[in-house]
Scaffold this active site. Structure first.
Site, PDB file in Angstrom:
ATOM      1  N   SER A 154      85.331  59.723  24.607  1.00 23.37           N
ATOM      2  CA  SER A 154      84.825  60.365  25.808  1.00 23.37           C
ATOM      3  C   SER A 154      85.881  61.306  26.388  1.00 23.37           C
ATOM      4  O   SER A 154      86.250  62.289  25.744  1.00 23.37           O
ATOM      5  CB  SER A 154      84.369  59.291  26.808  1.00 23.37           C
ATOM      6  OG  SER A 154      83.605  59.858  27.841  1.00 23.37           O
ATOM      7  N   ASP A 232      73.158  57.813  23.874  1.00 26.18           N
ATOM      8  CA  ASP A 232      74.246  57.926  24.851  1.00 26.18           C
ATOM      9  C   ASP A 232      73.727  58.678  26.075  1.00 26.18           C
ATOM     10  O   ASP A 232      73.365  59.855  25.982  1.00 26.18           O
ATOM     11  CB  ASP A 232      75.413  58.679  24.196  1.00 26.18           C
ATOM     12  CG  ASP A 232      76.655  58.751  25.063  1.00 26.18           C
ATOM     13  OD1 ASP A 232      76.525  58.882  26.294  1.00 26.18           O
ATOM     14  OD2 ASP A 232      77.762  58.710  24.490  1.00 26.18           O
ATOM     15  N   HIS A 269      77.202  54.882  24.544  1.00 31.12           N
ATOM     16  CA  HIS A 269      78.551  55.372  24.859  1.00 31.12           C
ATOM     17  C   HIS A 269      79.594  54.247  24.865  1.00 31.12           C
ATOM     18  O   HIS A 269      80.755  54.484  25.158  1.00 31.12           O
ATOM     19  CB  HIS A 269      78.515  56.037  26.247  1.00 31.12           C
ATOM     20  CG  HIS A 269      79.635  56.990  26.524  1.00 31.12           C
ATOM     21  ND1 HIS A 269      79.761  58.213  25.900  1.00 31.12           N
ATOM     22  CD2 HIS A 269      80.695  56.904  27.375  1.00 31.12           C
ATOM     23  CE1 HIS A 269      80.831  58.838  26.351  1.00 31.12           C
ATOM     24  NE2 HIS A 269      81.424  58.066  27.241  1.00 31.12           N
TER      25      HIS A 269
END
Length: 291
Positions: A154, A232, A269
């Site tokens: 991320s 995600d 995620h």
């Protein structure tokens, strides 16, 4: 200049090696304590080993990747050390740095701040690329910093890609990322961070802190792997934009061998996603770290 003293906070045996937490006074972070985890595989008792740096995401610390990433076993088999820094300075006492989860503490974005409000403490790029290697080498740990690679998740995936692509010394042999913020100048998270940390805001960020912008004008050979999940929610919200990165890479002449972007059906995620593909990423980097 003398190097700061490393203080060992904890140590755990894992996969025949050792996971050690250290802290030290970081000049790059304005004299604050910096924590990091270091995994040394068993073979480091006999020889210096290559180093793979893992950068974690928003709200995370040096512990998330070490404890939840499922990286240690694969790294032990490959004989690779793993270095897990924190995601920001801690305790700078700057007004507003703890107001939001996606800016300030836990959200350093792996840049060097140029806004005077943050520039004393928020220098994560210097911390990870220069200071940590110097401190670890000075401590005599069995690490070979001529063989480094970098990966992350991320915000940390953003950090890994831009740190790799912006390096003028080819410091890292390869880069990979899980669900990276791939085009942050066009994503709300990135726009918020750059507007706060950088005097020139998004315009300044385009020069060195956006992976899509960097790959578009890159001319050197690269070794990049990216995975993201179709379920995600941050991908769906337009925070990650991996398609933009892939399009820019292909237009710059990079093929599937040099830049591989994999869409993983149904994954989100979380560290469940990361741990599923962790071994793939360790093996990817081993190809270059052990060459």
């Amino acid at each position: 200049m003398s190097q700061p003293t490393l203080e060992k906070v904890s140590s755990n045996k894992a996969f025949g090696g050792e996971l050690i937490k250290y802290k030290y006074k970081s000049a790059a972070l304005g004299g604050l304590d910096a924590n990091f985890n270091l995994f040394l595989p068993g073979n480091s008792a006999a020889t210096k080993v290559p180093v793979l740096l893992y950068l974690a995401g928003l709200t995370c610390t040096e512990d998330n990747g070490a404890q939840k990433g499922a990286f240690l076993g694969a790294a032990a088999k490959e004989g690779i050390a793993l270095l897990f820094p924190d995601t920001s300075p801690r305790g700078a006492g700057i007004e507003g740095e703890d107001d939001d989860w996606d800016f300030g503490t836990g959200a350093g974005f792996y840049l060097n701040a140029t806004n005077p409000k943050y520039s004393r403490h928020y220098n994560m790029r210097t911390h990870i690329t220069l200071e940590l290697p110097e401190v670890l080498e000075a401590a005599g740990l069995p690490l070979d910093f001529t063989r480094q690679s970098i990966f992350g998740h991320s915000m940390g995936g953003h950090g890994a890609l831009v740190t790799y692509l912006a390096s003028t010394t080819k410091q890292y042999r390869s880069a990979s990322a899980f669900a990276p913020i791939s085009n942050p100048v066009n994503a709300p998270w990135g726009q918020k961070a750059f507007s706060g940390y950088l005097q020139g805001g998004v315009t300044e960020a385009k020069e060195q802190y956006d992976a899509t912008e960097l790959i578009a004008r890159h001319t050197e050979p690269v070794h990049i792997l990216i995975d993201y999940g179709t379920s995600d929610n941050f991908y769906k919200a337009g925070q990650l934009l991996p398609e933009n990165f892939l399009k820019a890479a292909r237009e710059a002449g990079y093929n599937e061998v040099q830049v591989r972007v994999r869409e993983q059906e149904g994954y989100d995620h979380s560290y469940y996603f990361i741990s599923t593909f962790a071994e793939d990423h360790i093996h990817f980097h081993a190809n270059f770290l052990k060459a």
